[in-house]
Design an enzyme around this catalytic site. Structure first.
Site, PDB file in Angstrom:
ATOM      1  N   LYS A  46       0.798  -1.226   0.000  1.00 45.52           N
ATOM      2  CA  LYS A  46       0.000   0.000   0.000  1.00 45.52           C
ATOM      3  C   LYS A  46       0.833   1.280   0.000  1.00 45.52           C
ATOM      4  CE  LYS A  46      -4.090  -1.734  -0.304  1.00 45.52           C
ATOM      5  NZ  LYS A  46      -4.980  -1.401  -1.425  1.00 45.52           N
TER       6      LYS A  46
HETATM    7  N1  PMP Z   1      -3.100  -8.012   1.639  1.00 46.19           N
HETATM    8  C1  PMP Z   1      -3.014  -7.087   2.594  1.00 46.19           C
HETATM    9  C2  PMP Z   1      -2.318  -7.428   3.860  1.00 46.19           C
HETATM   10  C3  PMP Z   1      -3.595  -5.827   2.403  1.00 46.19           C
HETATM   11  O1  PMP Z   1      -3.532  -4.892   3.372  1.00 46.19           O
HETATM   12  C4  PMP Z   1      -4.270  -5.563   1.172  1.00 46.19           C
HETATM   13  C5  PMP Z   1      -4.952  -4.252   0.989  1.00 46.19           C
HETATM   14  N2  PMP Z   1      -6.252  -4.222   1.532  1.00 46.19           N
HETATM   15  C6  PMP Z   1      -4.331  -6.561   0.201  1.00 46.19           C
HETATM   16  C7  PMP Z   1      -3.718  -7.763   0.469  1.00 46.19           C
HETATM   17  C8  PMP Z   1      -5.098  -6.399  -1.082  1.00 46.19           C
HETATM   18  O2  PMP Z   1      -4.689  -5.389  -1.937  1.00 46.19           O
HETATM   19  P1  PMP Z   1      -5.735  -4.619  -2.829  1.00 46.19           P
HETATM   20  O3  PMP Z   1      -6.524  -3.686  -1.929  1.00 46.19           O
HETATM   21  O4  PMP Z   1      -4.922  -3.871  -3.819  1.00 46.19           O
HETATM   22  O5  PMP Z   1      -6.655  -5.606  -3.471  1.00 46.19           O
END
Ligand code: PMP
Length: 326
Positions: A46
């Site tokens: 992120k």
């Molecule tokens: N794994 C973790 C630990 C996350 O914090 C996130 C973000 N919510 C994701 C996977 C998934 O990423 P995205 O929001 O881009 O689908």
């Protein structure tokens, strides 16, 4: 790679260009490679959208200089936004459902952000409503809203996708990634499909999550322990584009928990449950390519390990399945 060879001026310059490392549980004939996103400065995928969204909103004028970002977030996005906000002179406020890990909330606080908790029962929907409400009370505030903001997908289209493509010299047969907002998978999928339309794309969610409803299935809703992926209400997942996805695969908490430990013991990978779910699903896709069940343009699978297990030690991620709080 994050092994930069010259001194850098700001931690923001260390976002992205993470290592791509082999997952050895996959068959030799169809290797799986995982992008290790814990190498980012805030130790998760992120950080990419934190930097990208704030820079883009400052450039466009949507976010005034010295303004405020208010975001409903499960934690990692807050850390990524807080790092970028701090370095770019912007204030940050985060609305976090209570169940999310205390480590993440402490890090956001350390980075100078303000945190507001909402009741666990109200889910992400409750956090989103509260963030919108707060933004209306301030006149220089913007809610990036990672669940609906095309800049989220664009960050991965501009960075993660090309990095994977270049590291594998274009030999990408399939992309497999967990979906929270789905920005990671959508950005990578859009980029690689533009280069090679036949790349197989698999979205990963926990058992009990509802993403597969987008694919015309009728999933049974339930609780899950994995953090960061999955949805209880697909109407909030505005970035998910069913046309960019061949299938949605569900992984059970038990399988993810087992894989979290295996990745540490056998591969030296200290990654969390969403990475473990991605690993299980990516290895299965590699086996199906090997067995001729998936027709992929190349014999390699790329996946993403979004963050580190260290962030979840307080929740017993390496204890027994029953003791893991999720
Ligand atoms: N794994 C973790 C630990 C996350 O914090 C996130 C973000 N919510 C994701 C996977 C998934 O990423 P995205 O929001 O881009 O689908």
């Amino acid at each position: 790679m994050t092994t930069h060879r010259e001194p850098l001026d700001s931690v923001l310059e260390t976002v992205g260009r993470t290592p791509l490392v082999r997952v050895h549980a996959a068959p030799d004939a169809v290797p799986v490679y995982a992008k290790l996103e814990s190498f980012n400065p805030g130790a998760s995928v992120k950080d990419r959208i934190g930097r990208y969204m704030i820079e883009a909103m400052l450039d466009s004028g949507e976010l005034p200089e010295g303004g405020t970002v208010i975001e409903p977030t499960a934690g990692n996005t807050g850390i990524g936004l807080a790092i970028a906000a701090g370095q770019l002179g912007v204030d940050a406020v985060f609305v976090v459902p209570e169940r999310f890990s205390v480590e993440k909330q402490q890090l956001m606080d350390a980075l100078g952000a303000e945190i507001i908790n909402t009741p666990t029962e109200e889910g992400m929907g409750g956090a989103i409503d509260r963030a919108q409400q707060l933004a209306e009370e301030l006149d220089d505030a913007v809610v990036p809203q990672q669940f609906a903001n095309p800049l989220n997908t664009e960050a991965h289209y501009e960075t993660t996708g090309p990095e994977i493509w270049e590291a594998l010299d274009g030999e990408v047969g399939a992309v497999v990634a967990g979906c929270g907002t789905a920005g990671t998978l959508m950005g990578i999928a859009r980029y690689v499909r533009e280069q090679e339309p036949g790349v197989h794309v698999t979205a990963v969610e926990p058992e009990g999550s509802m993403y597969s409803a987008f694919e015309g299935e009728d999933p049974v809703e339930g609780d899950y322990k994995m953090e960061g992926i999955g949805t209880h209400d697909p109407t909030t997942n505005e970035l998910f584009e069913p046309d960019l996805v061949d299938e949605v695969v569900q992984v059970a908490d038990r399988a993810a928990h087992r894989e979290t430990r295996r990745l540490a013991e056998e591969e030296g990978q200290l990654v969390a449950s969403s990475a473990a779910a991605a690993s299980v699903a990516a290895v299965a896709v590699a086996e199906r390519i090997r067995d001729g069940e998936i027709d992929a343009p190349h014999d390699a699978v790329a996946t993403v390990f979004p963050d580190s297990s260290e962030r979840y030690l307080s929740k017993g991620i390496y204890r027994s399945f029953e003791e893991w709080e999720g």
